[in-house]
Design a protein around this motif. Structure first.
Motif, PDB file in Angstrom:
ATOM      1  N   ASP A 109      36.472   7.922  -1.777  1.00 47.01           N
ATOM      2  CA  ASP A 109      36.099   8.618  -2.523  1.00 47.01           C
ATOM      3  C   ASP A 109      34.707   8.293  -2.201  1.00 47.01           C
ATOM      4  OD1 ASP A 109      38.452  10.288  -3.348  1.00 47.01           O
ATOM      5  OD2 ASP A 109      39.327   8.139  -4.495  1.00 47.01           O
ATOM      6  N   PRO A 110      33.794   8.273  -3.181  1.00 49.04           N
ATOM      7  CA  PRO A 110      32.631   8.228  -3.857  1.00 49.04           C
ATOM      8  C   PRO A 110      32.947   6.860  -4.381  1.00 49.04           C
ATOM      9  CG  PRO A 110      32.494  10.273  -4.311  1.00 49.04           C
ATOM     10  CD  PRO A 110      33.718   9.759  -4.003  1.00 49.04           C
ATOM     11  N   ARG A 112      30.118   3.419  -6.593  1.00 51.88           N
ATOM     12  CA  ARG A 112      29.161   3.342  -7.170  1.00 51.88           C
ATOM     13  C   ARG A 112      28.419   1.507  -6.875  1.00 51.88           C
ATOM     14  NH1 ARG A 112      28.333   0.385 -11.701  1.00 51.88           N
ATOM     15  NH2 ARG A 112      26.841   1.196 -13.196  1.00 51.88           N
ATOM     16  N   TRP A 118      24.885   5.443  -4.693  1.00 51.70           N
ATOM     17  CA  TRP A 118      26.385   5.355  -4.530  1.00 51.70           C
ATOM     18  C   TRP A 118      26.295   5.619  -3.336  1.00 51.70           C
ATOM     19  CZ3 TRP A 118      30.471   6.560  -8.055  1.00 51.70           C
ATOM     20  CH2 TRP A 118      30.439   6.914  -8.990  1.00 51.70           C
ATOM     21  N   VAL A 120      28.103   8.605  -0.422  1.00 53.24           N
ATOM     22  CA  VAL A 120      29.012   9.350  -0.699  1.00 53.24           C
ATOM     23  C   VAL A 120      30.134  10.514   0.531  1.00 53.24           C
ATOM     24  CG1 VAL A 120      29.378  12.048  -1.861  1.00 53.24           C
ATOM     25  CG2 VAL A 120      28.153   9.773  -3.104  1.00 53.24           C
ATOM     26  N   HIS A 124      32.725  15.051  -0.471  1.00 50.69           N
ATOM     27  CA  HIS A 124      32.385  14.990  -2.149  1.00 50.69           C
ATOM     28  C   HIS A 124      31.382  14.823  -2.801  1.00 50.69           C
ATOM     29  CE1 HIS A 124      36.516  13.060  -3.191  1.00 50.69           C
ATOM     30  NE2 HIS A 124      36.572  12.126  -1.523  1.00 50.69           N
ATOM     31  N   ALA A 126      27.841  14.388  -5.103  1.00 47.40           N
ATOM     32  CA  ALA A 126      27.548  13.330  -5.495  1.00 47.40           C
ATOM     33  C   ALA A 126      28.253  13.088  -7.486  1.00 47.40           C
ATOM     34  CB  ALA A 126      26.300  13.599  -5.767  1.00 47.40           C
ATOM     35  N   ASN A 133      21.547   8.597  -3.698  1.00 44.09           N
ATOM     36  CA  ASN A 133      23.124   9.368  -2.718  1.00 44.09           C
ATOM     37  C   ASN A 133      23.204   9.295  -1.271  1.00 44.09           C
ATOM     38  OD1 ASN A 133      24.984   9.406  -5.154  1.00 44.09           O
ATOM     39  ND2 ASN A 133      22.847  11.423  -5.929  1.00 44.09           N
ATOM     40  N   GLU A 135      24.495   9.920   2.157  1.00 39.38           N
ATOM     41  CA  GLU A 135      26.186  10.546   2.649  1.00 39.38           C
ATOM     42  C   GLU A 135      26.638   9.679   3.618  1.00 39.38           C
ATOM     43  OE1 GLU A 135      26.327  14.587   5.663  1.00 39.38           O
ATOM     44  OE2 GLU A 135      25.865  14.822   2.833  1.00 39.38           O
TER      45      GLU A 135
END
Length: 300
Positions: A109-110, A112, A118, A120, A124, A126, A133, A135
């Motif tokens: 999962d993403p 934090r 984050w 990600v 998923h 963001a 974010n 990736e």
């Protein structure tokens, strides 16, 4: 449908049994600690320069067979070839057909890191579109943000990187730390690794995130000085690299080291003591982050 055969074996015979099972028609083999989850569990962690740890005293050999295989014949043949007097104790489990890609993706999962960052996976959305974010999907190179040492370094970078900084990520793995530094506003980022596959993964990940990270193999010299130096490796390599990494910190520059168990911090602090003073900046799940600052008046 497949059948998973779980056999018990002593350490000295586990590998021989594994090879014999493959010769007898097994589709795949794995060896695990039969005492996993108990007080007798034995971790297999090691570091470069240390003698490898042998298999567990009580090992579990797991063999995957086609559901139509004649297991009685295969197990008898494998046991005999591996030097057993009889087939060792075993259990059977059915393994149903599954969407393995979907199953694997569901485990990531993403993540934090801070309020502003984050990690990600590509499948998923963001959670916070306004955050930084990154990736990143699980792959061949270390570094997805889920390991405590990676998180410790990312948290530090969020505070340490200033716009225009020159950043060195030594032991870059997937490139996650260098990508984070670039997204945080670093002016130039250099990622170094000993593994060609890691450099390839880091290059692909940097392109995916629209960032520029210069990459080179560790056999090539690094002569520049950097405002920020980060290395998430392991204790022994970090100690060996102390003269090299310390020399790459510009006056007024900062360094963070991780991949260090909390019980190993003094070993690393002592290794860097001739060059600069380190202290424990943070600890997470038994792993530590060491931090240091080169005084601004240090001669070039």
């Amino acid at each position: 449908m497949w059948i998973s055969v779980i056999l018990q074996a002593e350490a000295q015979k586990a590998e021989a049994l594994s090879e014999a099972l493959m010769d007898a028609g097994a589709l795949s083999i794995s060896i695990e600690d039969a005492d996993a989850g108990t007080d007798a569990e034995k971790p297999q962690f090691g570091e470069p320069g240390h003698h490898p740890v042998g298999l567990w005293d009580h090992s579990r050999v797991i063999a995957l067979f086609d559901a139509q295989a004649d297991l009685a014949v295969a197990l008898a043949r494998a046991a005999a070839d591996a030097g057993f007097d009889a087939v060792p104790p075993f259990t059977l489990e059915e393994v149903a057909e599954q969407n393995w890609v979907q199953l694997t993706q569901s485990q990531f999962d993403p993540i934090r890191i801070t309020e502003r960052m984050w990690i990600v996976p590509s499948w998923h959305t963001a959670p916070d579109p306004d955050a930084i974010n990154i990736e990143l999907d699980p792959g061949m190179a270390f570094g997805t943000g889920s390991h405590p040492t990676t998180r410790l370094c990312l948290e530090w970078l969020c505070d340490a990187v200033r716009p225009g900084d020159l950043v060195l990520d030594y032991g870059c793995g997937s490139g996650i730390l260098g990508i984070a530094a670039a997204r945080l506003g670093a002016g130039d980022v250099l990622g170094v690794d000993i593994d060609d596959k890691a450099l390839e993964a880091a290059r692909d990940n940097a392109e995916r995130n629209g960032t520029t990270v210069r990459l080179q193999h560790s056999r090539e010299p690094v002569d520049a000085r950097f405002d920020v130096v980060v290395a998430n490796i392991l204790t022994n390599p970090l100690c060996v690299l102390a003269p090299l990494l310390a020399a790459r910190i510009a006056p007024g520059g900062r360094i963070a080291l991780s991949g260090v168990l909390e019980t190993q911090t003094q070993q690393v602090i002592d290794a860097y003591a001739p060059f600069l003073r380190l202290h424990v900046g943070a600890v997470h799940e038994g792993w530590a982050r060491l931090e240091g600052l080169r005084p601004a008046d240090t001669p070039q």
